[in-house]
Design an enzyme around this catalytic site. Sequence first.
Site, PDB file in Angstrom:
ATOM      1  N   HIS A 216       0.814  -1.213   0.000  1.00 50.32           N
ATOM      2  CA  HIS A 216       0.000   0.000   0.000  1.00 50.32           C
ATOM      3  C   HIS A 216       0.850   1.266   0.000  1.00 50.32           C
ATOM      4  O   HIS A 216       0.334   2.358  -0.200  1.00 50.32           O
ATOM      5  CB  HIS A 216      -0.991  -0.044   1.166  1.00 50.32           C
ATOM      6  CG  HIS A 216      -2.121  -0.987   0.903  1.00 50.32           C
ATOM      7  ND1 HIS A 216      -3.411  -0.793   1.343  1.00 50.32           N
ATOM      8  CD2 HIS A 216      -2.152  -2.157   0.207  1.00 50.32           C
ATOM      9  CE1 HIS A 216      -4.172  -1.796   0.937  1.00 50.32           C
ATOM     10  NE2 HIS A 216      -3.421  -2.638   0.259  1.00 50.32           N
ATOM     11  N   SER A 220      -0.180  -1.193  -6.167  1.00 54.06           N
ATOM     12  CA  SER A 220      -0.135  -2.374  -7.039  1.00 54.06           C
ATOM     13  C   SER A 220       0.498  -2.045  -8.390  1.00 54.06           C
ATOM     14  O   SER A 220       0.264  -0.973  -8.944  1.00 54.06           O
ATOM     15  CB  SER A 220      -1.553  -2.885  -7.283  1.00 54.06           C
ATOM     16  OG  SER A 220      -2.157  -3.265  -6.086  1.00 54.06           O
ATOM     17  N   LYS A 244     -14.520  -8.537  -7.365  1.00 52.76           N
ATOM     18  CA  LYS A 244     -13.749  -9.381  -8.294  1.00 52.76           C
ATOM     19  C   LYS A 244     -13.015 -10.484  -7.513  1.00 52.76           C
ATOM     20  O   LYS A 244     -12.942 -11.634  -7.954  1.00 52.76           O
ATOM     21  CB  LYS A 244     -12.753  -8.531  -9.072  1.00 52.76           C
ATOM     22  CG  LYS A 244     -12.191  -9.243 -10.281  1.00 52.76           C
ATOM     23  CD  LYS A 244     -11.358  -8.329 -11.146  1.00 52.76           C
ATOM     24  CE  LYS A 244     -10.694  -9.123 -12.258  1.00 52.76           C
ATOM     25  NZ  LYS A 244      -9.898  -8.268 -13.154  1.00 52.76           N
ATOM     26  N   ASP A 245     -12.509 -10.126  -6.345  1.00 54.67           N
ATOM     27  CA  ASP A 245     -11.842 -11.132  -5.505  1.00 54.67           C
ATOM     28  C   ASP A 245     -12.838 -12.178  -5.003  1.00 54.67           C
ATOM     29  O   ASP A 245     -12.520 -13.366  -4.918  1.00 54.67           O
ATOM     30  CB  ASP A 245     -11.143 -10.467  -4.309  1.00 54.67           C
ATOM     31  CG  ASP A 245      -9.805  -9.854  -4.705  1.00 54.67           C
ATOM     32  OD1 ASP A 245      -9.356 -10.087  -5.845  1.00 54.67           O
ATOM     33  OD2 ASP A 245      -9.207  -9.137  -3.880  1.00 54.67           O
ATOM     34  N   GLU A 288       6.407 -33.737  -0.680  1.00 52.67           N
ATOM     35  CA  GLU A 288       5.146 -33.294  -1.257  1.00 52.67           C
ATOM     36  C   GLU A 288       5.412 -32.560  -2.574  1.00 52.67           C
ATOM     37  O   GLU A 288       6.514 -32.041  -2.790  1.00 52.67           O
ATOM     38  CB  GLU A 288       4.436 -32.359  -0.266  1.00 52.67           C
ATOM     39  CG  GLU A 288       3.921 -33.094   0.962  1.00 52.67           C
ATOM     40  CD  GLU A 288       2.705 -33.940   0.666  1.00 52.67           C
ATOM     41  OE1 GLU A 288       2.888 -35.095   0.231  1.00 52.67           O
ATOM     42  OE2 GLU A 288       1.582 -33.461   0.863  1.00 52.67           O
TER      43      GLU A 288
END
Lengths: 406, 231
Positions: A216, A220, A244-245, A288
């Site tokens: 922040h 972005s 959207k998320d 894994e």
Amino acid sequence: MSAAHQKQWNNRFVQWVDDRLPVFTILQNDAAEYPTPKNLNYWWNFGSLAGIVLVIMILTGIFLAMYYTPHASMAFERTERIMRDVNYGWLIRYIHMNGATMFFITVYLHLFRGLWYGSYKQPRELLWIIGVIIILAMMATAFMGYVLPWGQMSYWGAKVITMLFSAVPLVGDSIVQWLWGGFNVANPTLNRFFSLHYLLPFVIVALVLVHIVALHTVKSNNPTGVEPQKKEDTIPFHPYYTIKDLWGLGLFLIFFAFFVFFAPNYFGEAINYKPADTMSTPAHIVPEWYFLPFYAILRAIPNKLGGVVAMFLSILILIVIPWLDRSKVRSCKYRPVWKWFVVLFVIDCFILGWVGANPAEAPYTTIGQIGTAYYFGFFIILMPLVGKLEKPKPLPESISAAVDKK
Amino acid sequence: MRKFITSALVAAGLAATAATGAHASSGGGHLDIKTPDWSWQGIFGHFKEDQLQRGFKVYQKVCATCHNLKHLYYRNLEQIGLPESRVEEIAPGKPREHFQAGMAKSTAMATFNTVPPDLTLMAEARPGGPDYLYKFLLSFERREGHTKLYNKAFGNFVSMPRPTWAAASYANEPVEGTKEQKAEDVTAFLRWASEPNLEARHELGIKVILFLIVLSALFYALKRRIWADVH
């Protein structure tokens, strides 16, 4: 994330709290109004998804810990009791087991996004580096978590990985004994792994908060890699990116739920349903899936110490890529040559993963060595070189200009 | 939307490769034994009660001499449709107690020079799962000059003798008591024993996924609406 511009609120209680502790101002600035480039594509969904998976992992983990017993003679049996006798214990455990896979899928995609769109480049270097530290913390957490059910692969995986430290010159064996808390992987090892497995996720939460503060501050990146210049280039985070998320989250949860309910052991190793047996080594000790490429790098180097160093370097090298990349342009969209090397790098990671899943013998060893060479060559040679020599495509004037052109 | 599909495909690719990796090590011999279509497979998969009951009978008569099911309680047998009174008869102690079958360690060591493994998780704990177990049960053969039997599915000699299928009588059962049938039934029973909550998992899963589909559709509709004014 500064409270410099204190807001005025209609509700007197909210105002009273906000004057003393600016939670509402912070939420307003960083969760609602936070100006976000308007052209973010779906690759930008994976950061918030990873954060949500972290919360899911912590919640399910807390409930599992209420029933689990970290003792070498009880851990396996207690885990089975969770699966059988605890109400919805099977659900909580399957979510937690598959959650580790989901966490790595989202984080690897998030990392790839950063690589493709040059999100690591100035001024986002620290944001990127914190992300790399988060991945390291995740790997440590996942490794120790896998040991807790005390199955065959838990035990032998723990043994193989801790034994790596014996490659350290002079003090190697002492380090291994110190890690084990004894002369073999045994109850003290299980105890400390449980303790650390419970601790580290909260360290990750703290790192994620730092990651968000850094984000922040520098804001972005976006698919063009061009910084927002005018007001039309950005939109407020809420409601645009919250919804959207959420839509992305819905789809992701369907994917997640499919594995939890219909293929819960798909990513696991069958032999881990056999209790740890110190007397019998499994034919193939495999980690894994999310560790497989790094396991391949470890085994590609014929020297033990060299292999261990290469494995750690394969992650640590990500820390310096903001300075290895000499290109003036961020996004692969405008980098006609580099983007193909990135594509090849992704393919290389899949090949390394496949090699890691197979025994260390011909032809896998050679393929693993070629894959390892490209892995490091990509960062150390190609990244600076292509950045200098490549002629990038012309950048759009602004985000709005790029969007309008479509 | 195109970008979105690309991301989704990459995610799916990642998952698929992960799975290939996870399963690359599964071995098992190359056998001509055809495995049954197990009833619990697929999202609507469920166990067949009559088969589980037959399988339990085979376990009791054939396997239980040597192998325990230590994670199971006798009361769990009510889940496969056995009445409470029958469970009380079967349990040597109380139905709330764990299974106490199998062979004493000292006897096992003296007889087979090994301890027969617990079977509760056997249907999960080997690569190939129930298919492997089924093949294993039908793949014993004598090789000249060896006291131990060779098992083709296992790919080596085993301490275990051939299962004494005849000990479990299918005289009153609606199916023929072939060894294939008995192996199939006991494999089904052991798959149930490895995860008695399998049916609950499938049932809840269908509801959860239907719910998530509706929820996602609503989110998508809302997303379209909210984003309508962004250019």
